[in-house]
Design an enzyme around this catalytic site. Structure first.
Site, PDB file in Angstrom:
ATOM      1  N   GLU A 119     -66.716  18.016  91.433  1.00 25.25           N
ATOM      2  CA  GLU A 119     -66.314  19.428  91.558  1.00 25.25           C
ATOM      3  C   GLU A 119     -66.110  20.081  90.186  1.00 25.25           C
ATOM      4  OE1 GLU A 119     -64.926  16.946  93.580  1.00 25.25           O
ATOM      5  OE2 GLU A 119     -66.363  17.603  95.094  1.00 25.25           O
TER       6      GLU A 119
ATOM      7  N   GLY B 291     -55.971  21.197  80.249  1.00 26.03           N
ATOM      8  CA  GLY B 291     -56.114  22.640  80.025  1.00 26.03           C
ATOM      9  C   GLY B 291     -54.755  23.286  79.829  1.00 26.03           C
TER      10      GLY B 291
ATOM     11  N   ASP C 145     -54.816  14.422  84.526  1.00 33.47           N
ATOM     12  CA  ASP C 145     -54.854  15.880  84.728  1.00 33.47           C
ATOM     13  C   ASP C 145     -53.851  16.587  83.810  1.00 33.47           C
ATOM     14  OD1 ASP C 145     -55.788  18.203  85.906  1.00 33.47           O
ATOM     15  OD2 ASP C 145     -54.360  18.131  87.568  1.00 33.47           O
TER      16      ASP C 145
ATOM     17  N   LEU D  19     -59.898  -6.827  80.336  1.00 31.81           N
ATOM     18  CA  LEU D  19     -59.732  -5.615  81.147  1.00 31.81           C
ATOM     19  C   LEU D  19     -61.082  -4.984  81.497  1.00 31.81           C
ATOM     20  CD1 LEU D  19     -57.775  -3.284  82.187  1.00 31.81           C
ATOM     21  CD2 LEU D  19     -58.301  -2.155  80.015  1.00 31.81           C
TER      22      LEU D  19
ATOM     23  N   HIS E  52     -58.647  18.747  76.108  1.00 29.81           N
ATOM     24  CA  HIS E  52     -59.543  17.623  76.430  1.00 29.81           C
ATOM     25  C   HIS E  52     -59.670  16.691  75.225  1.00 29.81           C
ATOM     26  CE1 HIS E  52     -60.395  19.465  80.179  1.00 29.81           C
ATOM     27  NE2 HIS E  52     -61.081  20.482  79.679  1.00 29.81           N
TER      28      HIS E  52
HETATM   29  C1  IPE Z   1     -59.145  16.015  88.952  1.00 30.26           C
HETATM   30  O1  IPE Z   1     -58.554  17.070  88.271  1.00 30.26           O
HETATM   31  C2  IPE Z   1     -60.370  15.545  88.224  1.00 30.26           C
HETATM   32  C3  IPE Z   1     -60.138  14.827  86.977  1.00 30.26           C
HETATM   33  C4  IPE Z   1     -58.975  14.571  86.441  1.00 30.26           C
HETATM   34  C5  IPE Z   1     -61.330  14.358  86.306  1.00 30.26           C
HETATM   35  P1  IPE Z   1     -58.893  18.595  88.624  1.00 30.26           P
HETATM   36  O2  IPE Z   1     -58.111  19.419  87.666  1.00 30.26           O
HETATM   37  O3  IPE Z   1     -60.347  18.799  88.658  1.00 30.26           O
HETATM   38  O4  IPE Z   1     -58.320  18.736  90.098  1.00 30.26           O
HETATM   39  P2  IPE Z   1     -57.888  20.029  90.919  1.00 30.26           P
HETATM   40  O5  IPE Z   1     -58.992  21.039  90.779  1.00 30.26           O
HETATM   41  O6  IPE Z   1     -56.617  20.539  90.314  1.00 30.26           O
HETATM   42  O7  IPE Z   1     -57.668  19.554  92.312  1.00 30.26           O
HETATM   43  C1  IPE Z   2     -58.102  17.170  83.500  1.00 31.76           C
HETATM   44  O1  IPE Z   2     -57.497  18.266  82.919  1.00 31.76           O
HETATM   45  C2  IPE Z   2     -59.431  16.854  82.871  1.00 31.76           C
HETATM   46  C3  IPE Z   2     -60.580  17.126  83.728  1.00 31.76           C
HETATM   47  C4  IPE Z   2     -60.547  17.594  84.926  1.00 31.76           C
HETATM   48  C5  IPE Z   2     -61.877  16.856  83.156  1.00 31.76           C
HETATM   49  P1  IPE Z   2     -57.776  19.746  83.422  1.00 31.76           P
HETATM   50  O2  IPE Z   2     -58.877  20.325  82.615  1.00 31.76           O
HETATM   51  O3  IPE Z   2     -57.971  19.792  84.876  1.00 31.76           O
HETATM   52  O4  IPE Z   2     -56.411  20.443  83.012  1.00 31.76           O
HETATM   53  P2  IPE Z   2     -55.591  21.498  83.879  1.00 31.76           P
HETATM   54  O5  IPE Z   2     -55.328  20.868  85.206  1.00 31.76           O
HETATM   55  O6  IPE Z   2     -56.435  22.713  83.984  1.00 31.76           O
HETATM   56  O7  IPE Z   2     -54.340  21.714  83.093  1.00 31.76           O
HETATM   57 MG    MG Z   3     -56.698  19.970  86.436  1.00 31.74          MG
END
Ligand code: IPE
Ligand code: IPE
Ligand code: MG
Length: 253
Positions: free
Chosen positions: A80, A36, A33, A144, A50
């Site tokens: 989600e 973004g 995570d 792995l 990404h």
């Molecule tokens: C969890 O991250 C999903 C992945 C890393 C693929 P999200 O960014 O979607 O989770 P929330 O919305 O903060 O809970």
């Molecule tokens: C995790 O990074 C990747 C996916 C959920 C696909 P995010 O896109 O959720 O990044 P943040 O949490 O918004 O920074």
């Molecule tokens: Mg996120």
């Protein structure tokens, strides 16, 4: 014109020769995570985060191979995440193809096997085809297991399992009395895999976001504020070291 592919054997990269010490987790699951926010901090569009996250995936796979981890499950796209703008979804779901185009030869030469968990059939064809090709190419490897949670959601998985169980009971393939927690596990996408020993979540949030709710019952959790694109082999090894200090009791004494 063919693309230049970096070809190397992870085990021969000297800088991080890690021996399998006692207590190395067999199965590590990672919620990758913070992509973004990584981009936003730099004034870039979210998709830049990404894209940058792909090289972090390679670093962590390499560290997992070097540490003799057996299974690495990476949360790549949740059920989600369809709530996001279509342009971002399209970009994320094209990344497996991009990742495999660059790294599949390395993964093959390092004996990595690729698998997925999640609702595979609902993914776009460009994702399915690239991933299925990699699954087929690596199916006989016994190093792995690199397991991508793609269009994965734990509640979906559990409901899917319950429906399957009811159908098997209806068809006399399963008796209610035979249903216990280990039987139930056989109906999950993770059928046949040991439960994660260690869960890592990057990006600062301390929640599961619908990831492996059943399987994480006795998993050790490790959270870090490091955003996924900044995550390094050193961060991975810090998590491993901390895991090795934990005392797992499973309800015992
Ligand atoms: C969890 O991250 C999903 C992945 C890393 C693929 P999200 O960014 O979607 O989770 P929330 O919305 O903060 O809970
Ligand atoms: C995790 O990074 C990747 C996916 C959920 C696909 P995010 O896109 O959720 O990044 P943040 O949490 O918004 O920074
Ligand atoms: Mg996120």
């Amino acid at each position: 014109m063919s693309m230049k592919i970096p070809f190397f054997n992870y085990k021969q990269t000297k800088e991080l020769e890690v021996q399998r010490v006692e207590n190395t987790p067999d199965h590590i699951a990672i919620i990758m995570d913070g992509n973004g926010r990584w981009a936003q901090k730099r004034g870039l569009p979210r998709i830049a985060g990404h894209k940058e996250g792909v090289s972090a995936v390679n670093k962590v796979v390499k560290a997992a191979v070097n540490s003799n981890v057996k299974i690495l499950t990476l949360y790549t796209f949740s059920t989600e995440n369809w709530k996001r703008p279509k342009s971002e979804i399209d970009f994320i779901l094209r990344l497996p193809k991009e990742f495999l185009h660059i790294y599949l030869p390395d993964l093959i030469s390092n004996n990595v096997r690729i698998e997925t968990i999640g609702d595979f059939d609902s993914l776009p064809s460009y994702t399915r085809e690239a991933v299925q090709y990699a699954i087929d190419k690596t199916k006989d490897n016994d190093g792995l297991l690199l397991n991508f949670a793609l269009n994965y959601g734990s509640r979906l998985e559990i409901v899917h399992a319950v429906k399957q169980i009811i159908s098997d009971i209806d068809n006399s393939k399963l008796s209610i009395d035979a249903l216990d927690d280990s039987q139930f596990s056989n109906y999950l996408f993770t059928n046949g895999l040991s439960d994660p020993d260690l869960l890592i979540r990057t990006g600062g949030e301390q929640r599961l976001s619908n990831f492996l709710l059943w399987q994480l019952a006795y998993t050790e959790f490790w959270f870090t504020d490091v955003l996924w694109p900044d995550f390094t082999e050193e961060n991975f090894l810090s998590a491993l070291e901390e895991y090795q200090q934990r005392k797992r009791r499973y309800g015992g004494i």
